[in-house]
Scaffold this motif. Structure first.
Motif, PDB file in Angstrom:
ATOM      1  N   ASN A  61       0.816  -1.213   0.000  1.00 52.75           N
ATOM      2  CA  ASN A  61       0.000   0.000   0.000  1.00 52.75           C
ATOM      3  C   ASN A  61       0.848   1.260   0.000  1.00 52.75           C
ATOM      4  OD1 ASN A  61      -2.406  -1.428   0.017  1.00 52.75           O
ATOM      5  ND2 ASN A  61      -2.554  -1.449   2.247  1.00 52.75           N
ATOM      6  N   LYS A  62       2.137   1.104   0.186  1.00 50.18           N
ATOM      7  CA  LYS A  62       3.029   2.262   0.188  1.00 50.18           C
ATOM      8  C   LYS A  62       3.294   2.700  -1.251  1.00 50.18           C
ATOM      9  CE  LYS A  62       5.116   0.962   4.583  1.00 50.18           C
ATOM     10  NZ  LYS A  62       6.351   0.609   5.318  1.00 50.18           N
ATOM     11  N   PRO A  63       3.308   4.004  -1.508  1.00 46.83           N
ATOM     12  CA  PRO A  63       3.450   4.507  -2.885  1.00 46.83           C
ATOM     13  C   PRO A  63       4.607   3.884  -3.662  1.00 46.83           C
ATOM     14  CG  PRO A  63       2.940   6.315  -1.404  1.00 46.83           C
ATOM     15  CD  PRO A  63       3.152   5.100  -0.537  1.00 46.83           C
ATOM     16  N   ALA A  64       5.725   3.667  -3.003  1.00 49.99           N
ATOM     17  CA  ALA A  64       6.906   3.147  -3.700  1.00 49.99           C
ATOM     18  C   ALA A  64       6.712   1.726  -4.204  1.00 49.99           C
ATOM     19  CB  ALA A  64       8.120   3.203  -2.778  1.00 49.99           C
ATOM     20  N   TYR A  65       5.785   0.981  -3.587  1.00 49.17           N
ATOM     21  CA  TYR A  65       5.653  -0.444  -3.909  1.00 49.17           C
ATOM     22  C   TYR A  65       4.330  -0.806  -4.571  1.00 49.17           C
ATOM     23  CZ  TYR A  65       9.669  -0.830  -0.762  1.00 49.17           C
ATOM     24  OH  TYR A  65      10.896  -0.689  -0.172  1.00 49.17           O
ATOM     25  N   ARG A  66       3.503   0.163  -4.878  1.00 57.71           N
ATOM     26  CA  ARG A  66       2.182  -0.150  -5.453  1.00 57.71           C
ATOM     27  C   ARG A  66       2.284  -0.867  -6.803  1.00 57.71           C
ATOM     28  NH1 ARG A  66      -2.485   1.615  -3.342  1.00 57.71           N
ATOM     29  NH2 ARG A  66      -2.363   3.040  -1.575  1.00 57.71           N
ATOM     30  N   ASN A  67       3.348  -0.630  -7.524  1.00 59.37           N
ATOM     31  CA  ASN A  67       3.536  -1.272  -8.818  1.00 59.37           C
ATOM     32  C   ASN A  67       4.650  -2.313  -8.792  1.00 59.37           C
ATOM     33  OD1 ASN A  67       1.521   0.286 -10.202  1.00 59.37           O
ATOM     34  ND2 ASN A  67       2.928   2.022 -10.131  1.00 59.37           N
ATOM     35  N   ALA A 137      11.342   3.193  -3.834  1.00 60.20           N
ATOM     36  CA  ALA A 137      11.282   3.383  -5.289  1.00 60.20           C
ATOM     37  C   ALA A 137      12.616   3.087  -5.964  1.00 60.20           C
ATOM     38  CB  ALA A 137      10.828   4.801  -5.618  1.00 60.20           C
TER      39      ALA A 137
END
Length: 201
Positions: A61-67, A137
């Protein structure tokens, strides 16, 4: 099945041992036999709060790991029941590779049949990759199935091994149906000969 040759993507760290298939995809999501749409249930019990909102502390759920396309996980990943929904959920979310020190046998084989590459490494190498994955990221890792190498963000290389047959299937995008279709000309030839020699059959 999509071919797997080389993958470069963000690696998400999940340093939990004995993650079973119920943790990967809870039983509430097993009502379907479709391979799509299960990504929303991936790690649901850790990923969502009681009110259904996202848990901001969960790694995916953390922005760096969403993808993230690669998971670096603890020992004995995929243990528990043999549900094929587990690799379906991972793939639907976008995970194409899981790296651990060990996997449950059925989960391991199900991954290959569904286009996910499970890689087994030593504890020392996993510690390095887990450290790389903690960079957010900047946690870009490259997995090359042709050369059997993992490259970290600093250029470090980790070699790994895969059974030759499983490697062939992944490189060529062959699931069980694909393997059968490779034999289609031989099957057709047999059927034609059989029809001629046994017209009554």
């Amino acid at each position: 099945m999509e071919k797997f040759n080389r993958l470069t993507g963000v690696a998400a760290p999940l340093p939990i041992v004995n993650v079973d298939t119920d943790m990967i995809i809870p039983k509430d999501y097993l009502k379907t036999i479709k391979r799509t749409g299960l990504g929303v249930g991936l790690f649901a019990e850790m990923r969502y709060l009681d009110d259904g909102a996202e848990n901001p502390d969960f790694v995916l759920n953390k922005p760096a790991y969403r993808n993230a396309q690669i998971l670096v996980v603890g020992d004995n990943f995929g243990c528990g029941s043999s549900r094929e929904h587990a690799p379906w959920a991972l793939l639907d979310f976008g995970i194409r590779c899981v790296i651990s020190t060990s996997f449950a046998d059925i989960f391991y084989n199900n991954c290959f049949k569904n286009g996910i590459l499970p890689i087994t490494v030593s504890q020392e190498d996993l510690d390095k990759l887990m450290d790389d994955a903690e960079r957010g990221a900047n946690a870009t890792v490259s997995v090359d199935l042709e050369t059997l190498e993992i490259r970290g963000p600093d250029g470090g290389v980790i070699a790994f091994e895969i059974d030759d047959f499983k490697r062939h299937c992944m490189l060529n995008g062959l699931d069980d149906i694909g393997l059968t279709m490779e034999k289609a000309p031989a099957i057709a030839s047999f059927e034609e000969r059989n029809a001629q020699s046994r017209p009554w059959a």
